[in-house]
Design an enzyme around this catalytic site. Structure first.
Site, mmCIF file in Angstrom:
data_model
loop_
_atom_site.group_PDB
_atom_site.id
_atom_site.type_symbol
_atom_site.label_atom_id
_atom_site.label_comp_id
_atom_site.label_asym_id
_atom_site.label_seq_id
_atom_site.Cartn_x
_atom_site.Cartn_y
_atom_site.Cartn_z
ATOM 1 N N LYS A 153 4.741 2.957 0.794
ATOM 2 C CA LYS A 153 3.455 2.265 0.814
ATOM 3 C C LYS A 153 3.382 1.382 2.064
ATOM 4 O O LYS A 153 3.498 0.162 1.993
ATOM 5 C CB LYS A 153 3.250 1.470 -0.479
ATOM 6 C CG LYS A 153 2.861 2.380 -1.647
ATOM 7 C CD LYS A 153 2.630 1.627 -2.935
ATOM 8 C CE LYS A 153 1.337 0.855 -2.965
ATOM 9 N NZ LYS A 153 0.139 1.674 -3.169
HETATM 10 N N1 PMP Z 1 -1.343 7.628 -4.383
HETATM 11 C C1 PMP Z 1 -1.613 6.647 -3.506
HETATM 12 C C2 PMP Z 1 -1.952 6.999 -2.100
HETATM 13 C C3 PMP Z 1 -1.580 5.303 -3.933
HETATM 14 O O1 PMP Z 1 -1.864 4.315 -3.089
HETATM 15 C C4 PMP Z 1 -1.284 5.009 -5.276
HETATM 16 C C5 PMP Z 1 -1.270 3.577 -5.748
HETATM 17 N N2 PMP Z 1 -0.037 2.970 -5.533
HETATM 18 C C6 PMP Z 1 -0.994 6.074 -6.139
HETATM 19 C C7 PMP Z 1 -1.037 7.373 -5.659
HETATM 20 C C8 PMP Z 1 -0.605 5.811 -7.562
HETATM 21 O O2 PMP Z 1 0.648 5.199 -7.601
HETATM 22 P P1 PMP Z 1 1.066 4.204 -8.777
HETATM 23 O O3 PMP Z 1 0.829 4.944 -10.027
HETATM 24 O O4 PMP Z 1 2.508 3.945 -8.514
HETATM 25 O O5 PMP Z 1 0.227 2.992 -8.655
#
Ligand code: PMP
Length: 299
Positions: A153
């Protein structure tokens, strides 16, 4: 309102309005920050943070990928998140840890720049609303896995998401869907995608997506409910013809998809999505003992 009481900055709780940084902050210019998004929910025994350790571990692994040394270890970050949630006295909300290269050095080689960590908490309703969503395939491609690191991220990765999301909403849709460099379905700007076909769940495999923590939770829930889950590359056509589809993500939670590119799906909130969603909300709200190891209760 986007405001709460305190933001944790490098070891101290600072009043929300005083949580400021210098404009010559490295990460503001180059997108070199790494971040997380978590949620906490009100349960009978207090507010509970969902999958705290997993989010902290992903934050650290994002930092390792960009060779950023966060001056706090996992245990310290977990305690700081708990401290921030407690201090803000909200029943439920969203948590945003952010590790960034701070003030002191500019240029595209950040080594030597100070690394700062902040943790903010605020009340945030479901990101996509509670209704099922109308989705548009983006003209922007999900960034190539060799252009960045899809499992991290990095703040800079999110320009790709912002372009896609803005395009979709400016055309009247609720959310975008990005395809990967092979034209296969990747994910939403901040969500993973699942479809239901003949009672089975399908979702794109890791590689061109951020394999989310909600995605992982949904896969576990589905298997426990006896629903078969398969990771496989999906085409747009498979989504148009799916019985059900939904997005998952910390901010979006489990969000049913009503239509894609103006094709109405067979169900806007189908039985499988409904079952998974209900189980998910029972878990996060502390009503399902089987998954209580996913919750960190903030006393
Ligand atoms: N894909 C992207 C590009 C994201 O930013 C997120 C949010 N973090 C997700 C998928 C979903 O991830 P999570 O379930 O860990 O929040």
């Amino acid at each position: 309102m986007l405001e709460s009481k305190y933001i944790w900055m490098d070891g101290k709780l600072v009043p929300w309005k005083d949580a400021k940084i210098h404009v010559i902050t490295h990460s503001l210019h180059y997108g070199s920050a790494v971040f997380e998004g978590l949620r906490f929910y009100g349960t009978e025994i207090g507010s509970a943070i969902f999958r705290l350790e997993d989010h902290t571990n992903r934050l650290i692994s994002s930092a390792v990928s960009i060779k950023m040394q966060i001056p706090f270890n996992a245990e310290e970050i977990n305690s700081a998140i708990i401290e921030t949630v407690k201090a803000n006295e909200l029943k439920n909300g969203y948590i945003r840890p952010l590790a960034y290269y701070g003030y002191g050095k500019m240029g595209l080689r950040p080594e030597g720049a100070p690394v700062n960590l902040s943790i903010a908490v605020w009340h945030w309703d479901n990101y996509l609303g509670t209704e099922s969503v109308n989705v548009k395939t983006s003209s922007f491609m999900r960034f190539h896995p060799k252009s960045s690191i899809t499992t991290s991220k990095f703040a800079g990765n999110y320009v790709n998401s912002i372009l896609a999301g803005t395009e979709a909403t400016s055309q009247g849709y609720d959310e975008a869907l990005l395809l990967d460099y092979e034209g296969k379905v990747a994910e939403g700007p901040g969500e993973n995608i699942f479809i239901v076909s003949d009672g089975h769940l399908f979702t794109p495999p890791p590689g061109n997506i951020l394999a989310g923590i909600t995605r992982d939770s949904v896969m576990t829930i589905a298997e426990d409910l006896g629903i078969r889950v398969e990771e496989k590359p999906l085409t747009l056509d498979e989504i148009y013809n799916a019985d059900e589809a939904f997005f998952t993500g910390t901010a979006a939670e489990v969000a049913p998809i009503k239509s894609l590119d103006d094709h109405d799906l067979k169900n806007s909130l189908g039985p499988v999505t409904e079952k998974i969603r209900t189980t998910f909300f029972n878990i996060v709200n502390g009503k399902d003992d089987k998954y209580k190891n996913w919750l960190t209760v903030v006393q």
